[in-house]
Write a protein that holds these residues in place. Structure first.
Motif, PDB file in Angstrom:
ATOM      1  N   ALA A 103       0.903  -1.130  -0.026  1.00 48.28           N
ATOM      2  CA  ALA A 103      -0.012  -0.094   0.066  1.00 48.28           C
ATOM      3  C   ALA A 103       0.974   1.146  -0.098  1.00 48.28           C
ATOM      4  N   THR A 104       0.320   2.264  -0.666  1.00 42.55           N
ATOM      5  CA  THR A 104       1.095   3.693  -0.675  1.00 42.55           C
ATOM      6  C   THR A 104       0.370   4.658  -0.392  1.00 42.55           C
ATOM      7  N   GLY A 105       0.804   5.981  -0.295  1.00 42.26           N
ATOM      8  CA  GLY A 105       0.364   7.114   0.060  1.00 42.26           C
ATOM      9  C   GLY A 105      -0.336   7.023   1.550  1.00 42.26           C
ATOM     10  N   ASP A 106      -1.307   7.823   1.717  1.00 45.77           N
ATOM     11  CA  ASP A 106      -1.864   7.455   3.207  1.00 45.77           C
ATOM     12  C   ASP A 106      -2.332   6.173   3.651  1.00 45.77           C
ATOM     13  N   LEU A 107      -2.355   5.423   2.466  1.00 45.94           N
ATOM     14  CA  LEU A 107      -2.820   3.949   3.020  1.00 45.94           C
ATOM     15  C   LEU A 107      -1.450   3.149   3.484  1.00 45.94           C
ATOM     16  N   GLU A 108      -0.281   3.844   3.435  1.00 43.28           N
ATOM     17  CA  GLU A 108       1.298   2.744   3.637  1.00 43.28           C
ATOM     18  C   GLU A 108       0.885   2.288   4.989  1.00 43.28           C
ATOM     19  N   GLY A 109       1.077   1.055   4.922  1.00 51.79           N
ATOM     20  CA  GLY A 109       0.770   0.459   6.393  1.00 51.79           C
ATOM     21  C   GLY A 109      -0.454  -0.418   6.251  1.00 51.79           C
ATOM     22  N   LEU A 110      -1.293  -0.012   5.567  1.00 49.45           N
ATOM     23  CA  LEU A 110      -2.795  -0.824   5.195  1.00 49.45           C
ATOM     24  C   LEU A 110      -2.327  -2.268   5.270  1.00 49.45           C
ATOM     25  N   LYS A 111      -3.005  -3.145   5.962  1.00 51.26           N
ATOM     26  CA  LYS A 111      -2.881  -4.618   5.900  1.00 51.26           C
ATOM     27  C   LYS A 111      -4.114  -5.464   5.753  1.00 51.26           C
ATOM     28  N   GLY A 112      -4.346  -6.602   5.419  1.00 52.63           N
ATOM     29  CA  GLY A 112      -5.416  -7.138   5.334  1.00 52.63           C
ATOM     30  C   GLY A 112      -6.036  -7.898   4.214  1.00 52.63           C
ATOM     31  N   SER A 113      -7.075  -8.397   4.338  1.00 49.01           N
ATOM     32  CA  SER A 113      -7.526  -9.161   3.083  1.00 49.01           C
ATOM     33  C   SER A 113      -9.033  -8.807   2.797  1.00 49.01           C
ATOM     34  N   TYR A 114      -9.440  -9.481   1.752  1.00 45.72           N
ATOM     35  CA  TYR A 114     -10.903  -9.054   1.366  1.00 45.72           C
ATOM     36  C   TYR A 114     -11.483 -10.378   0.547  1.00 45.72           C
ATOM     37  N   ASN A 115     -12.689 -10.627   0.200  1.00 43.93           N
ATOM     38  CA  ASN A 115     -13.441 -11.455  -0.328  1.00 43.93           C
ATOM     39  C   ASN A 115     -14.716 -10.999  -1.086  1.00 43.93           C
ATOM     40  N   TYR A 116     -15.191 -11.742  -2.094  1.00 43.65           N
ATOM     41  CA  TYR A 116     -16.354 -11.185  -2.581  1.00 43.65           C
ATOM     42  C   TYR A 116     -17.668 -11.924  -2.177  1.00 43.65           C
ATOM     43  N   ASN A 117     -18.554 -11.211  -2.361  1.00 48.35           N
ATOM     44  CA  ASN A 117     -20.004 -11.857  -1.866  1.00 48.35           C
ATOM     45  C   ASN A 117     -21.098 -11.227  -3.036  1.00 48.35           C
ATOM     46  N   PHE A 118     -21.716 -12.148  -3.489  1.00 54.57           N
ATOM     47  CA  PHE A 118     -22.572 -11.849  -4.473  1.00 54.57           C
ATOM     48  C   PHE A 118     -24.075 -12.284  -3.900  1.00 54.57           C
ATOM     49  N   SER A 119     -24.909 -11.455  -3.908  1.00 50.37           N
ATOM     50  CA  SER A 119     -26.419 -11.591  -3.352  1.00 50.37           C
ATOM     51  C   SER A 119     -27.495 -10.886  -4.339  1.00 50.37           C
ATOM     52  N   GLY A 120     -27.928 -11.741  -5.159  1.00 53.58           N
ATOM     53  CA  GLY A 120     -28.976 -10.985  -6.170  1.00 53.58           C
ATOM     54  C   GLY A 120     -28.108 -10.207  -7.198  1.00 53.58           C
ATOM     55  N   GLN A 121     -28.323  -8.907  -7.358  1.00 52.76           N
ATOM     56  CA  GLN A 121     -27.924  -8.184  -8.075  1.00 52.76           C
ATOM     57  C   GLN A 121     -26.744  -7.367  -7.495  1.00 52.76           C
ATOM     58  N   THR A 122     -26.552  -7.456  -6.384  1.00 57.16           N
ATOM     59  CA  THR A 122     -25.424  -6.764  -5.681  1.00 57.16           C
ATOM     60  C   THR A 122     -24.284  -7.461  -5.563  1.00 57.16           C
ATOM     61  N   SER A 123     -22.970  -6.805  -5.993  1.00 58.21           N
ATOM     62  CA  SER A 123     -21.778  -7.173  -5.704  1.00 58.21           C
ATOM     63  C   SER A 123     -21.127  -6.590  -4.582  1.00 58.21           C
ATOM     64  N   LYS A 124     -20.647  -7.308  -3.678  1.00 52.52           N
ATOM     65  CA  LYS A 124     -19.746  -6.550  -2.547  1.00 52.52           C
ATOM     66  C   LYS A 124     -18.603  -7.299  -2.327  1.00 52.52           C
ATOM     67  N   MET A 125     -17.743  -6.344  -1.617  1.00 52.23           N
ATOM     68  CA  MET A 125     -16.244  -6.826  -1.288  1.00 52.23           C
ATOM     69  C   MET A 125     -16.346  -6.915   0.130  1.00 52.23           C
ATOM     70  N   ILE A 126     -15.996  -7.865   0.818  1.00 49.75           N
ATOM     71  CA  ILE A 126     -15.973  -7.874   2.309  1.00 49.75           C
ATOM     72  C   ILE A 126     -14.672  -7.761   2.711  1.00 49.75           C
ATOM     73  N   LEU A 127     -14.490  -6.557   3.403  1.00 48.32           N
ATOM     74  CA  LEU A 127     -13.042  -6.036   3.744  1.00 48.32           C
ATOM     75  C   LEU A 127     -12.746  -6.433   5.031  1.00 48.32           C
ATOM     76  N   ASP A 128     -11.513  -6.777   5.282  1.00 48.46           N
ATOM     77  CA  ASP A 128     -11.036  -7.178   6.767  1.00 48.46           C
ATOM     78  C   ASP A 128      -9.365  -6.644   6.906  1.00 48.46           C
ATOM     79  N   PHE A 129      -9.473  -4.901   6.803  1.00 51.06           N
ATOM     80  CA  PHE A 129      -8.408  -4.265   6.527  1.00 51.06           C
ATOM     81  C   PHE A 129      -7.899  -3.865   8.202  1.00 51.06           C
ATOM     82  N   ILE A 130      -6.639  -3.489   8.334  1.00 51.41           N
ATOM     83  CA  ILE A 130      -6.431  -2.942   9.707  1.00 51.41           C
ATOM     84  C   ILE A 130      -5.096  -1.843   9.276  1.00 51.41           C
ATOM     85  N   PHE A 131      -4.687  -0.792   9.968  1.00 49.14           N
ATOM     86  CA  PHE A 131      -3.623  -0.097   9.781  1.00 49.14           C
ATOM     87  C   PHE A 131      -2.646  -0.492  10.976  1.00 49.14           C
TER      88      PHE A 131
END
Length: 131
Positions: A103-131
């Motif tokens: 990660a760079t800029g003001d997000l430098e030091g950001l760590k974590g993971s994500y996955n996807y979740n699809f429900s009907g017409q909605t597309s989501k990213m499930i974030l698990d981020f920490i600084f």
């Protein structure tokens, strides 16, 4: 925490047009992301098709591997991050856990993971981020 996204570009082509025994496609993808994570993601995917449906690619099954590069803001902080994804696309459902690798800029030091979740017409990213 989850954020919504839409696919604004999906450009997919066979990596090798001549070999049926090497069914790998490359996809250049862009996502528009809204929520606490807001901006644009640029993704390069390699897809290895296990089961193919010529008429409707959403019904296919493939192993995927890729890199996502995000540009925008997370909770008001401006910057970028790059993540590695690996998983399976199965008949319209993407299970591709990802981990931030830089990660760079003001997000430098950001760590974590994500996955996807699809429900009907909605597309989501499930974030698990920490600084």
């Amino acid at each position: 925490m989850d954020v919504s996204f839409t696919v604004s570009k999906w450009d997919e082509k066979p990596l090798d047009h001549t070999s049926k025994e090497f069914p790998i496609n490359i996809a250049h993808v862009e996502y528009d992301i809204e929520g606490d994570l807001k901006g644009k993601a640029f993704v390069e995917y390699l897809l290895y098709y296990l089961d193919s449906n010529i008429d409707d690619g959403h019904l296919a099954t493939s192993k995927i591997s890729g890199f996502l590069h995000f540009e925008g803001t997370y909770k008001g902080k401006q910057g970028t991050f790059t993540a590695i994804e690996q998983g399976v696309f199965d008949k319209g459902n993407l299970d591709s856990p990802a981990t931030i690798i830089k990660a760079t800029g003001d997000l430098e030091g950001l760590k974590g993971s994500y996955n996807y979740n699809f429900s009907g017409q909605t597309s989501k990213m499930i974030l698990d981020f920490i600084f």
